[in-house]
Design an enzyme around this catalytic site. Structure first.
Site, short mmCIF file in Angstrom:
data_model
loop_
_atom_site.label_atom_id
_atom_site.label_comp_id
_atom_site.label_asym_id
_atom_site.label_seq_id
_atom_site.Cartn_x
_atom_site.Cartn_y
_atom_site.Cartn_z
N ASP A 90 77.60 23.66 -35.42
CA ASP A 90 77.53 24.34 -36.72
C ASP A 90 78.60 25.43 -36.76
OD1 ASP A 90 76.77 25.45 -39.13
OD2 ASP A 90 75.09 26.57 -38.27
N ASN A 124 79.05 27.51 -39.74
CA ASN A 124 78.82 28.54 -40.75
C ASN A 124 77.40 29.10 -40.75
OD1 ASN A 124 77.51 26.34 -41.71
ND2 ASN A 124 78.42 26.34 -43.75
N ASP A 149 74.43 27.80 -41.07
CA ASP A 149 73.31 27.25 -41.85
C ASP A 149 72.41 26.34 -41.02
OD1 ASP A 149 74.84 24.98 -41.58
OD2 ASP A 149 75.02 24.56 -43.73
N ASP A 186 81.58 5.61 -39.74
CA ASP A 186 80.44 4.72 -39.90
C ASP A 186 80.53 4.07 -41.28
OD1 ASP A 186 77.71 3.72 -39.28
OD2 ASP A 186 77.70 5.44 -37.92
N ASP A 228 77.27 -0.49 -39.73
CA ASP A 228 75.82 -0.42 -39.63
C ASP A 228 75.17 -1.77 -39.97
OD1 ASP A 228 73.68 1.65 -39.28
OD2 ASP A 228 73.08 0.93 -41.26
N GLU A 254 77.34 -3.23 -35.61
CA GLU A 254 76.00 -3.01 -35.07
C GLU A 254 75.17 -4.24 -35.43
OE1 GLU A 254 72.17 -0.03 -35.21
OE2 GLU A 254 73.06 -0.84 -37.02
N HIS A 300 72.53 7.40 -31.35
CA HIS A 300 71.68 8.32 -32.12
C HIS A 300 70.32 7.73 -32.47
CE1 HIS A 300 73.38 5.58 -34.95
NE2 HIS A 300 72.54 5.99 -35.87
N ASP A 301 70.09 6.45 -32.16
CA ASP A 301 68.80 5.81 -32.44
C ASP A 301 67.94 5.65 -31.18
OD1 ASP A 301 69.49 5.36 -35.12
OD2 ASP A 301 70.33 3.38 -34.68
#
Ligand code: TEU
Ligand code: CA
Length: 552
Positions: A22, A24, A26, A99, A201, A251, A324-325
């Site tokens: 990150d 900034n 948030d 992606d 994907d 994928e 990430h899965d």
């Protein structure tokens, strides 16, 4: 064999932007954050960044629900930031693969808003609409990957649309030529901007098998490898891919070695390579991924060896332990029960994978030996797949108690991979100055990039060394593959041969010490995760020898 494809000699690093850095405050990772870490990636030695989606999205499914393919999500920055990322990456000799999520869009995409507006809208046929089967029933029994029916009734027109994932992710109708042209136009737009390729994907789901489409009331199907998938990919190749010097990776859940030979055919008629999922499914059971079973090494060896020998000369392998899965590699395939075993087994797994034939993919944090997260309750979870599965298996069907399901989520939930990158030992791991969108793993105090960068014995330094070796020894990239002892239940050994040279890889997948390890003659130790070789294989020991081939 074609030797001049740069992506065969490359190492890919996957970034999940929301969780990387990150900039900034948030609490959400962003593109400026990625730019600020490019030197870290350069130091690691990787060649290609695969960026999970940064497009405009309502973020129902971590950005895999896209509402505008040609806009950047304000969570992540602006289009100028994206252009700057491409420029700054290219300056450092790094390529960027984006992606591509075109099996479905978000239900907020302008195409779908039009499509759902009336039965005679020109874009009606851009999505998959069906009448119900008799009164008030879904067209058929097709199930969503994220639990429940894959059909959602739209009250306005009374018809149902198909969504293989969340109901906010309607499937595009690839049988409609206008849809395909719109997708190709969008792809060319990004490639003209300088993007170096796409990770596609669920690309083997774009053509739906007839059973999936029939309003029959019948049972569902596994919605992969439909009748026109190769027609569409070859068309995409002609219309887009072959006009650029790019890398593509599909994928493709549920694809066999034989099918992969076509998707990734070395004549470049479809994709550069695909991701196979047999390895990722190795510890699943009757209820899919939600069980506590651990994989068995002989099965793991059987899968990887079959893909190594099965694609040789036909197609190119992708190599990955995680994404990430998936849960964290070291927690799933190695040993995170204590720090010593965690470090040893993370290095062993890296050795085992990076010495195989194919393009290795590192998922962010894997190079630090990051682990699964000790989630305590559903309030810690952000992932829609996990939340839906909890509701189905605990609340609706009472198959698991809360505690049983939480144990399964800690083992297999996708959020294990999505906790923020651990840059340093501060409270939020150096990821953000604000409140992170998902909690940072408390073990960032001990597992973090700052403490590993300068430490020659760290997991990070070991990955650097593995990547450097790939650049120096063609046998690592191009060598053929044989496995001398498939039946060994503790050691994974294999040999790579190229010209007159050979690479002998030995990995102990257990916490035990193993006697009588035969050391190849006329070979030197290239890399290992213990200081000095001894007569035995110590817990999670990995060794790679290099020498003259023992075959003529
Ligand atoms: O994943 C496709 C896919 O098959 C996954 O749903 C997988 O079965 C599951 O995550 C295992 O737990 C892709 C993306 O990688 C994933 O993040 C998206 O949610 C999905 O497609 C829909 O776009
Ligand atoms: Ca931010």
């Amino acid at each position: 064999m074609d030797l001049c494809n740069w992506w065969k000699e490359a190492v890919v690093y996957q970034i999940y932007p929301r969780s990387f850095q990150d900039s900034n405050g948030d609490g959400i990772g962003d593109i400026q954050g990625i730019i600020s870490r490019l030197d870290y990636l350069k130091d690691l030695g990787i060649d290609i960044i695969w960026l999970s989606p940064v497009y405009q999205s309502p973020n129902i499914d971590g950005g895999y629900d896209i509402s505008d393919y040609q806009a950047v999500s304000s969570d992540f920055g602006t289009m100028e930031d994206m252009e700057r990322l491409l420029q700054q990456a290219h300056l450092r000799g790094l390529r960027v693969v984006m992606d591509l999520v075109v099996n479905h869009t978000s239900d907020q995409h302008a195409w779908f808003l039009e499509s759902r507006s009336s039965k005679d809208n020109p874009k009606r046929d851009w999505y998959i609409w069906r009448d119900g089967f008799q009164d008030g029933e879904e067209p058929n029994g097709l199930r969503s990957v994220f639990s429940g029916s894959a059909w959602e009734k739209d009250e306005q027109t009374g018809q149902y649309y198909m969504h293989l994932f969340a109901r906010e992710q309607p499937d595009l109708n690839w049988e409609n030529a206008e849809v395909r042209e719109a997708v190709y136009r969008m792809m060319r737009w990004w490639l003209d901007k300088g993007v170096d390729g796409f990770r596609m994907d669920v690309i083997n789901m774009i053509s739906k098998p007839p059973e999936a489409l029939a309003a029959s009331g019948g049972a569902g199907c596994e919605c992969v490898n439909g009748p026109y998938v190769h027609t569409y990919l070859q068309e995409m190749n002609r219309e887009v891919l072959k006009r650029y010097d790019i890398m593509t990776v599909g994928e493709t859940p549920g694809v066999t070695v034989e099918q992969a030979r076509q998707y990734g055919a070395s004549d470049s008629s479809e994709l550069s390579m695909i991701f196979q999922f047999e390895l990722m499914d190795i510890d699943s059971g009757a209820l899919g991924k939600w069980n506590l079973r651990r994989y068995a090494l002989p099965e793991l060896k059987r899968i990887l060896s079959r893909w190594q020998t099965g694609l040789e000369g036909f197609a190119w392998n992708s190599l990955f332990w995680s994404n990430h899965d998936q849960p964290r590699a070291v927690s799933r395939f190695g040993d995170d029960s204590n720090d010593e075993n965690r470090v040893l087994s993370a290095k062993m797994l890296a050795t085992c994978l990076h010495m195989m034939q194919g393009t290795p993919y590192i998922y962010q944090g894997e190079e630090l030996g990051m682990t699964n997260m000790p989630f305590s309750g559903l309030e810690d979870i952000r992932d829609i797949e996990t939340v839906n599965a909890y509701n189905e298996l605990v609340r609706q069907k009472h198959i698991y108690t809360h505690d049983e399901m939480m144990a399964r989520i800690r083992k297999s939930g996708r959020d294990n991979a999505r906790t923020p990158m651990q840059w340093n030992g501060a409270q939020n791991g150096g990821f953000t100055n604000g409140t992170p969108w998902i909690a940072v793993n408390p073990n960032t105090k001990t597992i973090n990039a700052a403490s590993q960068a300068g430490d020659p014995d760290s997991v990070f330094s070991y990955y650097k060394k593995l990547i450097r070796l790939r650049k120096q020894y063609p046998v690592i990239v191009y060598g053929s593959y044989t496995e001398p002892d498939p039946g060994d239940e503790r050691v994974f050994a294999y040999t790579r041969r190229w010209g007159g040279s050979a690479l002998y890889v030995r990995c102990n997948f257990t916490a035990e010490t193993i006697d009588n390890i035969e050391v190849p003659r006329n070979a030197e130790l290239l890399i290992g995760n213990y200081p000095e070789p001894v007569e035995t294989m110590r817990p999670y020991e990995a060794r790679v020898y290099y020498g003259e081939s023992d075959e003529g």
